[in-house]
Design an enzyme around this catalytic site. Structure first.
Site, PDB file in Angstrom:
ATOM      1  N   LYS A   1       2.642   1.926 -14.683  1.00 39.22           N
ATOM      2  CA  LYS A   1       2.802   3.165 -15.344  1.00 39.22           C
ATOM      3  C   LYS A   1       3.701   3.143 -16.615  1.00 39.22           C
ATOM      4  CE  LYS A   1       1.949   5.875 -11.175  1.00 39.22           C
ATOM      5  NZ  LYS A   1       2.366   6.666 -10.002  1.00 39.22           N
TER       6      LYS A   1
ATOM      7  N   ASP B   1       1.229  15.016 -11.385  1.00 39.34           N
ATOM      8  CA  ASP B   1       0.529  14.545 -10.206  1.00 39.34           C
ATOM      9  C   ASP B   1      -0.143  15.672  -9.656  1.00 39.34           C
ATOM     10  OD1 ASP B   1       0.737  11.822  -9.860  1.00 39.34           O
ATOM     11  OD2 ASP B   1       2.179  12.076  -8.612  1.00 39.34           O
TER      12      ASP B   1
ATOM     13  N   GLN C   1       7.754   9.266  -7.574  1.00 40.68           N
ATOM     14  CA  GLN C   1       6.825   8.218  -6.773  1.00 40.68           C
ATOM     15  C   GLN C   1       7.028   8.607  -5.402  1.00 40.68           C
ATOM     16  OE1 GLN C   1       4.701   6.035  -8.543  1.00 40.68           O
ATOM     17  NE2 GLN C   1       3.825   5.557  -6.406  1.00 40.68           N
TER      18      GLN C   1
END
Ligand code: NAP
Length: 298
Positions: free
Chosen positions: A55, A122, A99
């Protein structure tokens, strides 16, 4: 050897990243805005390490600002929430994600609730989930967005098609179903308590497999000509015993690929299908968030 067209997510994602890099350059030149993404990693899960490193690298390659914050697995939740709060207030950051999974006893729900919905790339906050369900502009979970792009590229209009989504997680199954519904599909959501899963899958013009059960979906579960999107990822030891002994792994999807490709009309491989789309869509979400935060038209 079957007839299904293989959907090349790797190539599609590379083209999308190039397009995003151009748009980032334009945003900087025209408005002086540099999109920034912050990723918070708690503990030392090796798979999460790989995702987070990729990422960061792809964010930089798109011309964006990238920050990775690594916290020990035993970090007090209050310290993690304080970091989220600082990043919420940081004008250099437009996209913020933690995460998951995080080690116990940290609460995923409390962490998600602390993220500013405007930076929630997200799409996990209640605000963004509610906006998506209500048909309002939302930041939407990256993998379902990537699946929709691949489907629309392969099929064109999805109107009237029966889509079956296997899996009902907040990150994957539920937003996937909402996006398919918004594209005028008739949507069925299946899960671990569904009765006659093979029979449900056989009704699907579009089958999205997101259960995390290796090769569960067999060729005879698939309607001839269907579009099959395999989201599942299970990491297994390499088939080569020497490589396996050296710790080499291979990725397997939720769909028995060789059986399925003989029946399906379109199919995504694992790896090289949905996987590469996720980070590309994360970059896109960061760009969208930056534009919205600065009131710049999309
Ligand atoms: P998750 O939170 O574990 O959810 C799995 C879902 O599948 C649950 O709703 C579960 O049902 C359902 N399920 C499990 N076993 C089943 C079975 N035997 N039959 C029918 N349904 C079953 O996982 P997730 O985060 O949604 O991820 C799903 C998979 O996608 C994982 O393999 C993950 O690694 C992969 N993934 C890939 C990407 C990518 O970038 N390609 C991104 C995200 C996720 P219940 O709700 O009843 O338990």
């Amino acid at each position: 050897m079957g007839d299904a067209t293989i959907i090349d997510g790797k190539a599609f994602a590379a083209a999308l990243r190039d397009k995003i890099a151009l748009e980032v350059a334009t945003l900087k030149a025209a408005h002086g805005v540099m999109p920034g993404l912050a990723v918070v990693l708690v503990g030392e899960d090796p798979a999460s390490e790989v995702y987070v490193r990729n990422k960061g690298l792809q964010t930089l390659a798109a011309g964006m600002h990238s920050e990775t914050h690594r916290l020990p697995g035993d970090v007090p939740e209050a310290d993690l929430l304080a970091l989220v709060s600082r990043l919420n207030a940081d004008p250099a950051i437009h996209g913020l994600l933690v995460q998951f999974p995080v080690p116990e006893p940290l609460s995923q729900a409390r962490i998600v609730a602390a993220i500013d919905p405007d930076k929630d790339v997200d799409g996990l906050t209640v605000t963004n989930a509610g906006r998506l369900a209500s048909g309002l502009p939302a930041l939407t979970s990256c993998t379902p967005v990537g699946c929709m792009m691949l489907l629309q590229h392969a099929l064109g209009s999805l109107r009237g098609k029966h889509a079956v989504v296997v899996g009902r997680s907040n990150l994957m199954g539920k937003p996937m179903a909402q996006l398919l519904l918004a594209a005028d599909c008739t949507v069925t959501i299946a899960h671990s308590r569904s009765v006659d899963l093979p029979g449900i899958c056989r009704q699907a013009d579009i089958l999205v497999a997101a259960a995390g059960r290796q090769e569960m979906i067999r060729g005879d579960w698939i309607k001839p000509g269907a579009a099959v999107i395999d989201v599942g990822i299970t990491r297994l030891p390499s088939r080569d015993p020497v490589a396996a002994a050296a710790g080499k792994t291979r990725l397997v999807g939720d769909v028995a690929f060789e059986e399925a490709r003989a029946v399906a009309g379109w199919i995504t491989p694992v790896p090289g299908g949905v996987g590469p789309m996720t980070i590309a869509c994360l970059l896109q979400n960061t760009l969208i968030a930056a534009r919205r935060i600065h009131g710049i038209e999309e």
